[in-house]
Design a protein around this motif. Structure first.
Motif, PDB file in Angstrom:
ATOM      1  N   ALA A   1     -30.222  16.688  -1.297  1.00 55.17           N
ATOM      2  CA  ALA A   1     -29.519  17.282  -2.442  1.00 55.17           C
ATOM      3  C   ALA A   1     -28.157  16.618  -2.641  1.00 55.17           C
ATOM      4  O   ALA A   1     -27.735  16.369  -3.769  1.00 55.17           O
ATOM      5  N   SER A   2     -27.486  16.321  -1.541  1.00 56.11           N
ATOM      6  CA  SER A   2     -26.129  15.773  -1.669  1.00 56.11           C
ATOM      7  C   SER A   2     -26.148  14.352  -2.233  1.00 56.11           C
ATOM      8  O   SER A   2     -25.144  13.871  -2.738  1.00 56.11           O
ATOM      9  N   LYS A   3     -27.284  13.691  -2.145  1.00 58.10           N
ATOM     10  CA  LYS A   3     -27.346  12.306  -2.640  1.00 58.10           C
ATOM     11  C   LYS A   3     -27.900  12.212  -4.059  1.00 58.10           C
ATOM     12  O   LYS A   3     -28.045  11.113  -4.593  1.00 58.10           O
ATOM     13  N   LEU A   4     -28.222  13.355  -4.649  1.00 54.42           N
ATOM     14  CA  LEU A   4     -28.768  13.315  -6.015  1.00 54.42           C
ATOM     15  C   LEU A   4     -27.705  12.794  -6.973  1.00 54.42           C
ATOM     16  O   LEU A   4     -26.528  13.146  -6.853  1.00 54.42           O
ATOM     17  N   LYS A   5     -28.138  11.994  -7.929  1.00 61.51           N
ATOM     18  CA  LYS A   5     -27.182  11.411  -8.879  1.00 61.51           C
ATOM     19  C   LYS A   5     -26.676  12.451  -9.886  1.00 61.51           C
ATOM     20  O   LYS A   5     -25.564  12.368 -10.383  1.00 61.51           O
ATOM     21  N   ILE A   6     -27.545  13.403 -10.196  1.00 61.42           N
ATOM     22  CA  ILE A   6     -27.127  14.499 -11.083  1.00 61.42           C
ATOM     23  C   ILE A   6     -27.638  15.807 -10.479  1.00 61.42           C
ATOM     24  O   ILE A   6     -28.563  15.796  -9.672  1.00 61.42           O
ATOM     25  N   THR A   7     -26.993  16.924 -10.847  1.00 58.59           N
ATOM     26  CA  THR A   7     -27.501  18.197 -10.327  1.00 58.59           C
ATOM     27  C   THR A   7     -28.056  19.091 -11.430  1.00 58.59           C
ATOM     28  O   THR A   7     -28.689  20.100 -11.143  1.00 58.59           O
ATOM     29  N   SER A   8     -27.790  18.716 -12.688  1.00 61.11           N
ATOM     30  CA  SER A   8     -28.440  19.457 -13.774  1.00 61.11           C
ATOM     31  C   SER A   8     -28.465  18.573 -15.010  1.00 61.11           C
ATOM     32  O   SER A   8     -27.785  17.535 -15.059  1.00 61.11           O
ATOM     33  N   ILE A   9     -29.209  19.019 -16.008  1.00 56.79           N
ATOM     34  CA  ILE A   9     -29.393  18.177 -17.193  1.00 56.79           C
ATOM     35  C   ILE A   9     -28.060  17.955 -17.911  1.00 56.79           C
ATOM     36  O   ILE A   9     -27.859  16.953 -18.589  1.00 56.79           O
ATOM     37  N   SER A  10     -27.123  18.866 -17.697  1.00 59.89           N
ATOM     38  CA  SER A  10     -25.830  18.692 -18.369  1.00 59.89           C
ATOM     39  C   SER A  10     -25.039  17.515 -17.789  1.00 59.89           C
ATOM     40  O   SER A  10     -24.062  17.061 -18.379  1.00 59.89           O
ATOM     41  N   ASP A  11     -25.462  17.018 -16.623  1.00 56.77           N
ATOM     42  CA  ASP A  11     -24.793  15.838 -16.058  1.00 56.77           C
ATOM     43  C   ASP A  11     -25.276  14.519 -16.667  1.00 56.77           C
ATOM     44  O   ASP A  11     -24.687  13.468 -16.427  1.00 56.77           O
ATOM     45  N   VAL A  12     -26.356  14.592 -17.424  1.00 55.36           N
ATOM     46  CA  VAL A  12     -26.918  13.358 -17.990  1.00 55.36           C
ATOM     47  C   VAL A  12     -25.942  12.782 -19.026  1.00 55.36           C
ATOM     48  O   VAL A  12     -25.435  13.506 -19.884  1.00 55.36           O
ATOM     49  N   ALA A  13     -25.690  11.475 -18.936  1.00 53.17           N
ATOM     50  CA  ALA A  13     -24.696  10.833 -19.816  1.00 53.17           C
ATOM     51  C   ALA A  13     -25.273  10.526 -21.190  1.00 53.17           C
ATOM     52  O   ALA A  13     -24.999   9.474 -21.786  1.00 53.17           O
ATOM     53  N   PHE A  14     -26.116  11.377 -21.655  1.00 52.23           N
ATOM     54  CA  PHE A  14     -26.773  11.182 -22.942  1.00 52.23           C
ATOM     55  C   PHE A  14     -27.147  12.573 -23.447  1.00 52.23           C
ATOM     56  O   PHE A  14     -27.662  13.374 -22.673  1.00 52.23           O
ATOM     57  N   THR A  15     -26.906  12.845 -24.718  1.00 53.33           N
ATOM     58  CA  THR A  15     -27.154  14.207 -25.196  1.00 53.33           C
ATOM     59  C   THR A  15     -28.248  14.209 -26.261  1.00 53.33           C
ATOM     60  O   THR A  15     -28.687  13.140 -26.708  1.00 53.33           O
ATOM     61  N   GLY A  16     -28.586  15.399 -26.679  1.00 58.35           N
ATOM     62  CA  GLY A  16     -29.566  15.553 -27.756  1.00 58.35           C
ATOM     63  C   GLY A  16     -29.084  14.840 -29.002  1.00 58.35           C
ATOM     64  O   GLY A  16     -29.863  14.188 -29.714  1.00 58.35           O
ATOM     65  N   LYS A  17     -27.784  14.922 -29.260  1.00 61.00           N
ATOM     66  CA  LYS A  17     -27.212  14.255 -30.447  1.00 61.00           C
ATOM     67  C   LYS A  17     -27.415  12.748 -30.371  1.00 61.00           C
ATOM     68  O   LYS A  17     -27.743  12.094 -31.361  1.00 61.00           O
ATOM     69  N   ASP A  18     -27.206  12.212 -29.165  1.00 55.74           N
ATOM     70  CA  ASP A  18     -27.395  10.760 -28.995  1.00 55.74           C
ATOM     71  C   ASP A  18     -28.833  10.370 -29.306  1.00 55.74           C
ATOM     72  O   ASP A  18     -29.090   9.318 -29.897  1.00 55.74           O
ATOM     73  N   ILE A  19     -29.759  11.190 -28.928  1.00 57.75           N
ATOM     74  CA  ILE A  19     -31.169  10.912 -29.203  1.00 57.75           C
ATOM     75  C   ILE A  19     -31.418  10.926 -30.712  1.00 57.75           C
ATOM     76  O   ILE A  19     -32.039  10.014 -31.271  1.00 57.75           O
ATOM     77  N   ILE A  20     -30.878  11.959 -31.366  1.00 54.27           N
ATOM     78  CA  ILE A  20     -31.070  12.080 -32.820  1.00 54.27           C
ATOM     79  C   ILE A  20     -30.501  10.840 -33.531  1.00 54.27           C
ATOM     80  O   ILE A  20     -31.127  10.275 -34.426  1.00 54.27           O
ATOM     81  N   ASN A  21     -29.345  10.387 -33.061  1.00 55.81           N
ATOM     82  CA  ASN A  21     -28.743   9.193 -33.662  1.00 55.81           C
ATOM     83  C   ASN A  21     -29.599   7.952 -33.488  1.00 55.81           C
ATOM     84  O   ASN A  21     -29.622   7.073 -34.344  1.00 55.81           O
ATOM     85  N   LEU A  22     -30.292   7.885 -32.362  1.00 53.05           N
ATOM     86  CA  LEU A  22     -31.140   6.713 -32.095  1.00 53.05           C
ATOM     87  C   LEU A  22     -32.371   6.681 -32.984  1.00 53.05           C
ATOM     88  O   LEU A  22     -32.859   5.621 -33.341  1.00 53.05           O
ATOM     89  N   TYR A  23     -32.895   7.874 -33.245  1.00 47.05           N
ATOM     90  CA  TYR A  23     -34.160   7.965 -34.015  1.00 47.05           C
ATOM     91  C   TYR A  23     -33.886   8.682 -35.328  1.00 47.05           C
ATOM     92  O   TYR A  23     -34.376   9.778 -35.568  1.00 47.05           O
ATOM     93  N   GLN A  24     -33.073   8.030 -36.166  1.00 48.89           N
ATOM     94  CA  GLN A  24     -32.529   8.749 -37.329  1.00 48.89           C
ATOM     95  C   GLN A  24     -33.574   9.145 -38.363  1.00 48.89           C
ATOM     96  O   GLN A  24     -33.404  10.127 -39.057  1.00 48.89           O
TER      97      GLN A  24
END
Ligand code: ATP
Ligand code: MG
Length: 402
Positions: A335-358
Motif C-alpha cells: 500500500a505504501s508504494k502505490l503511486k495513487i491512493t484514490s481516483i482523485s490522485d489521477v493527474a487527469f480529470t473527466g474534463k480533460d477527457i471531454i476536451n480530448l474527445y470533443q
C-alpha cells in the motif's frame, strides 16, 4: 491480588457514592476478568442509589437507560455504567423484563445476573462478595447459572447464547444442569430479537476458544434457531470448520459466500438485520478474496482494499488456506508504494477527457476511461503525468475522425 489500574481510576466513583450514604461495588465482567487475571475492559458499577440520586451526586451523567436503572457517569474522561441494584420482573416478550424493581441489597442484584462467574461484587478495597460461589466456578472453569437453569433460560433465552459465548471467550465448560437446560429449551431462542443474537454470535466467533464453543451449536441445536443457518443447515459446516477465531460478523458472511457462491449475501445480511455497511464490507471482502484466488496479491487488489479491512482480509486468507505468509506488514508495504491512493490522485480529470474527445456526447464512457487510466497507473503500466496519460488514452481509444 493487584487491582487493574482501570479499577483505581474508578474508585473515586465508589467513594463518592459511599460518602453520600449509598452502597457501591464493581460488578459483572470486570470482577470476573480481574479474578481470572485477565485485563479488564469496561467497568460496571452497581449502587443502592437510584438514577436520580446518582444524577444529583455527579456533575456529568448521561441518562442512557434510566428505566432499567442505568446511567453513564463521566469521570476523568472515562465512562462508567452505574446501575441501581435491581431485580427484574417477568420477561413476557423474551426481550426486556416487563418491569424492573430497584432493591436495596446487593445480593438481590447479584441474584438476577446470568452466571455465577458474572454474579460477584467487589468493593473499593478489592474484597470479593460472592454469594453464588463464582470464584469457585472460576477455579473449576465452569459456567453455571445463578439459580435454577431452566427458570433462568426461560426468563431470558439469550443467556443460552451467552453461555456458549463465555465458553468461546474463556475456554470453560458448561455445568451439567446448565447444559441440559440449554438442550431442552433452546427453541426459546427463536423468540429473541435478532439484534441481540447477533451481538452474542459475533462475540462467540471471536473468542479464543471458538473451536470449543462451536461444536455446542450443533450439540444443543442452536443452529436450528439462528437466521440463515436454520434455513440452510449445510452452511453450519463452514463455521464448524473454523480453526481460529474470526472477529466480525461480516467476516462470517463473506466466508459463507466464498464457500457457496450461489448464496444471496444481501439476503443473509438482511435476515440478521445487519447494516448496509456490514453488507458492503462483506461484499468487498468476497470480491477481493476472489481476485486474490485468481491473481494473488498485487497492487490493484491492495489499492481496492480499504485499510479498515486489512486485518479481516488476512484473517480470511488464514482461514481459507492452510499456508499463508501474508501479514499486515506485507499489505502495508504494498500500500505504501502505490503511486495513487484514490481516483482523485489521477493527474487527469473527466474534463480533460471531454476536451480530448470533443465531438463525442457525454456518457458513461468518460468514467470508464478514467477507470482504465486509474488501473494502468496503479499496476505500473502508466506514469501519473498529464502528458503520459493523454498519449496513453489516445492510443487506447483513437478519436473518431470527424
Ligand atoms: P463482556 O466482557 O463481554 O462485556 P460482561 O460479563 O461484562 O462481558 P455484559 O453483556 O457487558 O457482559 O453484561 C454485564 C453483566 O450484566 C454481566 O456480567 C452479567 O452480570 C449481567 N448480564 C448481562 N446480560 C445478562 C442477561 N441477559 N441476564 C442476566 N444477567 C446479565
Ligand atoms: Mg461488559
Amino acid at each position: 491480588m493487584v487491582l487493574d489500574p482501570l479499577f483505581h481510576k474508578a474508585i473515586p466513583i465508589l467513594e463518592n457514592l459511599e460518602q453520600h450514604g449509598y452502597q457501591a461495588y464493581f460488578v459483572g465482567g470486570s470482577v470476573r476478568d480481574h479474578l481470572l487475571g485477565n485485563s479488564v475492559k469496561d467497568i460496571d458499577i452497581a449502587t443502592s442509589a437510584t438514577p436520580t440520586e446518582v444524577q444529583a451526586i455527579f456533575s456529568k451523567v448521561i441518562p442512557v437507560g434510566i428505566e432499567h436503572g442505568t446511567v453513564i457517569v463521566r469521570h476523568n474522561k472515562q465512562s462508567y455504567e452505574v446501575t441501581t441494584f435491581r431485580k427484574d420482573g417477568n420477561y413476557s416478550d423474551f426481550r426486556h423484563p416487563d418491569e424492573v424493581f430497584f432493591v436495596s441489597k446487593i445480593d438481590d442484584d447479584l441474584s438476577r445476573r446470568d452466571f455465577t462467574i458474572n454474579a460477584m461484587a467487589m468493593n473499593k478495597h478489592g474484597d470479593i462478595h460472592d454469594p453464588f460461589h463464582g470464584e469457585q466456578d472460576i477455579k473449576r472453569q465452569l459456567i453455571r447459572t445463578v439459580g435454577l437453569a431452566s427458570d433462568r433460560f426461560y426468563e431470558d433465552p439469550l443467556r443460552m447464547l451467552r453461555a456458549l459465548r463465555f465458553v468461546s471467550q474463556l475456554g470453560f465448560s458448561i455445568e451439567q444442569h446448565t447444559l441440559e437446560s440449554i438442550k431442552k429449551q433452546v427453541n426459546f431462542v427463536n423468540e429473541l430479537a435478532v439484534e441481540r443474537l447477533a451481538v452474542e454470535f459475533e462475540k462467540t466467533i471471536a473468542g479464543a476458544y471458538v473451536t470449543s464453543a462451536i461444536p455446542f451449536y450443533r450439540d444443543v441445536n442452536l443452529w436450528g434457531q439462528l437466521p440463515v443457518f436454520k434455513e440452510q443447515p449445510k452452511l453450519t459446516t463452514h463455521v464448524e470448520a473454523l480453526n481460529q477465531p474470526l472477529a466480525l460478523l461480516y467476516e462470517v458472511f463473506a466466508l459463507l459466500k466464498i464457500k457457496q457462491p450461489e448464496l444471496d449475501l444481501r439476503q443473509m445480511i438482511r435476515l440478521w438485520k445487519l447494516s448496509n455497511n456490514t453488507y458492503n464490507a462483506a461484499n468487498k471482502l468476497v470480491q477481493l478474496l476472489s481476485q486474490y484466488e485468481q491473481n494473488g496479491l498485487n497492487n490493484w487488489l491492495i489499492y481496492q482494499l480499504p485499510e479498515s479491512l486489512y486485518v479481516s482480509f488476512i484473517r480470511l486468507i488464514d482461514v481459507l488456506h492452510q499456508e499463508n505468509d501474508i501479514t499486515l506488514m506485507t499489505i502495508k508495504d504494498v500500500a505504501s508504494k502505490l503511486k495513487i491512493t484514490s481516483i482523485s490522485d489521477v493527474a487527469f480529470t473527466g474534463k480533460d477527457i471531454i476536451n480530448l474527445y470533443q465531438n463525442r456526447n457525454k456518457g458513461p464512457w468518460i468514467q470508464s476511461y478514467l477507470n482504465q487510466i486509474e488501473k494502468a497507473i496503479v499496476t505500473g503500466e502508466l506514469q501519473n503525468h498529464f502528458q503520459d496519460i493523454k498519449e496513453w488514452i489516445l492510443s487506447c481509444h483513437p478519436p473518431e475522425k470527424s
